[in-house]
Design an enzyme around this catalytic site. Structure first.
Site, PDB file in Angstrom:
ATOM      1  N   GLU A 193      76.262  55.145  24.912  1.00  0.00           N
ATOM      2  CA  GLU A 193      77.023  55.881  23.915  1.00  0.00           C
ATOM      3  C   GLU A 193      77.804  57.078  24.467  1.00  0.00           C
ATOM      4  O   GLU A 193      77.485  58.240  24.161  1.00  0.00           O
ATOM      5  CB  GLU A 193      76.095  56.365  22.788  1.00  0.00           C
ATOM      6  CG  GLU A 193      75.360  55.238  22.081  1.00  0.00           C
ATOM      7  CD  GLU A 193      74.612  55.702  20.832  1.00  0.00           C
ATOM      8  OE1 GLU A 193      74.539  56.915  20.590  1.00  0.00           O
ATOM      9  OE2 GLU A 193      74.112  54.836  20.085  1.00  0.00           O
ATOM     10  N   GLU A 377      71.280  48.431  20.074  1.00  0.00           N
ATOM     11  CA  GLU A 377      70.474  49.274  19.176  1.00  0.00           C
ATOM     12  C   GLU A 377      70.876  48.989  17.735  1.00  0.00           C
ATOM     13  O   GLU A 377      72.062  48.935  17.415  1.00  0.00           O
ATOM     14  CB  GLU A 377      70.710  50.774  19.401  1.00  0.00           C
ATOM     15  CG  GLU A 377      70.049  51.353  20.606  1.00  0.00           C
ATOM     16  CD  GLU A 377      70.334  52.852  20.781  1.00  0.00           C
ATOM     17  OE1 GLU A 377      70.507  53.567  19.767  1.00  0.00           O
ATOM     18  OE2 GLU A 377      70.393  53.288  21.934  1.00  0.00           O
TER      19      GLU A 377
END
Ligand code: FCB
Length: 471
Positions: A193, A377
């Protein structure tokens, strides 16, 4: 598929709402989830679970520094002990295997494995070797993230991701890790991320190192992506058999009104959350709309950087959590307009599985070279309690069910999705929210370190067992 997630939640059978396994998740016979090669696993990250921050030569990271500053993390929590996984890793691997999970996504703590001069720290390296070897013995597919936000503090002291040199240091770190761990890693992800590292870390200051300047955010992003691009060929050279990729969080942005200004605001939301990362990786350029949102923040890009950043990937990891409803802010940007009456989680995030499907199918059209995707995720936080040895996390079961259905729909629409990792294997240090927010499918009592398998984990285990039996 219904767009109104709360309506779907209400239609859950009483058995599931009551938390029993009497009504297990049985996807339709034609669901891709039945495919044996659709990998189902769980994810964690080093700073969120390991603890042992001062042991075996580990150096401080920016999260040790940041969480020690009063007011930065809820209740003053830090990752000093976390789930004590550094000492309990063997039992944790047994637990993972006992649930039948086929994949495990973990991250390496950069400050554990090399010092400021780049000298390897054997004790730190040995920890990851033992862990990965054991996972391999158990037949678990390993996804290893090199950077899940715990930058060594000594690099931050020299400017962190604002300093171009950090990208070259990252390539050195990737070189060491891939030489040391080759053969035990099935897939390497360079970064987790980069949006969070760049924007929350340098743009609004909610995460370490806590700086707040849009121009910093775009420059930090460029150096993060450069670090990724420099590391990929190194990983390829040292560990040719593994897959190489990167993990991006994506956000769905919508607007209530059909007005051109509000629709533009929703578009800009997605540019800022998705295209800012995916365009450089997959198109080799930054989206120009980003600089309409943040005028004058173009990063310094040197010749050849964009080619380095956009080298082909073996996979793209996608993390998805929620949708944001926005409206025009009356100027160049957007403002959040939270929807009322929608289902939300302990984080306040809206449960919106359609967003995952819609973004993935849109990416397939936008990016002609979209690599195979793993959902690296997806999950939710709830205020879970242990009662008589059980944790009835019924909202999570419903959440997972609906998001897995969204993944199946995206696959049927032609997106090449090869697996799904739950966030998270166990409750852990949820960054600025400390230990209050529980994302695990396993409950952790932080006063005793006792792990309790939640209903959701039992549910996943039951499905995996059934799938294995049918294969
Ligand atoms: C993601 C992070 C992960 C976890 C989840 C809830 O942004 O990658 O570490 O905190 O959110």
């Amino acid at each position: 598929m219904a767009n109104d997630a709360s309506a779907v939640f209400d239609t859950l059978s009483p058995a599931v709402s009551g938390g029993s396994l009497a009504d297990p998740f049985t996807p339709p016979a034609d669901s891709s989830l039945w495919r044996k090669n659709f990998l189902l696993g769980a994810a964690t990250a080093s700073y969120q679970i390991e603890g042992a921050v001062n042991e075996d030569g580990r150096l401080p990271s920016i999260w040790d520094t940041f969480s020690a500053i009063p007011g930065k993390v809820l209740a003053g929590d830090t990752g000093a002990v976390a789930c004590d996984h550094y000492h309990r890793w063997e039992a944790d691997v047994d637990m993972l295997a006992s649930l039948g999970l086929e994949g495990y996504r973990l991250s390496i703590a950069w400050p554990r494995v090399m010092d400021a001069a780049g000298v390897p720290n054997r004790k730190g390296l040995d920890f990851y070797k033992r862990l990965l070897n054991r996972l391999k013995e158990k037949g678990i597919t390993t996804f290893v993230t090199l950077y899940h936000w715990d930058l060594p503090q000594h690099l931050e002291d020299r400017g962190g991701w604002l300093n171009r040199d950090t990208a070259y240091r990252f390539a050195d770190y990737a070189d060491l890790m891939s030489r040391e761990l080759a053969g035990t890693v099935d897939a390497w992800a360079t970064l987790n991320e980069p949006w969070c590292s760049a924007y929350l870390g340098y743009g609004n200051g909610h995460h370490a190192p806590g700086l707040a300047n849009d121009r910093f955010a775009t420059q930090a992003m460029h150096h993060l992506l450069l670090a990724h691009g420099l590391a990929v060929p190194v990983l390829r050279a040292n560990d040719p058999a593994s897959q190489k990729g990167i993990v991006a969080n994506i956000g769905r942005g919508t607007a209530n009104s059909e007005s051109a200004a509000d629709q533009r605001a929703a578009h800009l939301f997605e540019v800022q959350h998705n295209a800012w990362i995916l365009d450089p990786l997959l198109k080799g350029s930054y989206p120009q709309d980003l600089f309409e949102l943040w005028p004058g923040t173009e990063p310094l890009v040197l010749d050849g950087d964009m080619e380095t950043i956009s080298a082909p990937l073996d996979f793209l990891g996608i993390n998805y959590y929620f949708r944001t409803n926005v409206a025009s802010d009356g100027a160049h940007g957007f403002r959040d307009v939270p929807l009322e009456g929608v289902e939300r989680t302990q984080m306040g995030w809206e449960v919106y599985p359609d967003g995952l499907r819609d973004l993935l199918t849109a990416f397939r059209k936008t990016y002609h070279n979209l690599p195979p995707i793993y959902i690296t995720e997806n999950g939710m936080a709830s205020d879970d309690q242990v009662t008589d040895g059980h944790v009835e996390d019924t909202q999570r079961i419903s959440f997972l069910k609906r998001h897995l259905a969204a993944v199946d729909q995206a696959i049927k629409a032609g997106v090449d999705i090869r697996g799904y990792f739950l966030w998270s294997l166990m409750d852990n240090f949820e960054w600025a929210f400390g230990y209050e927010r529980r994302f695990g499918v396993v409950h952790v009592d932080y006063s005793t370190q006792k792990r309790t398998i939640k209903r959701s984990a039992q549910w996943v285990a039951k499905f995996l067992k059934e799938r294995k039996a049918r294969a």
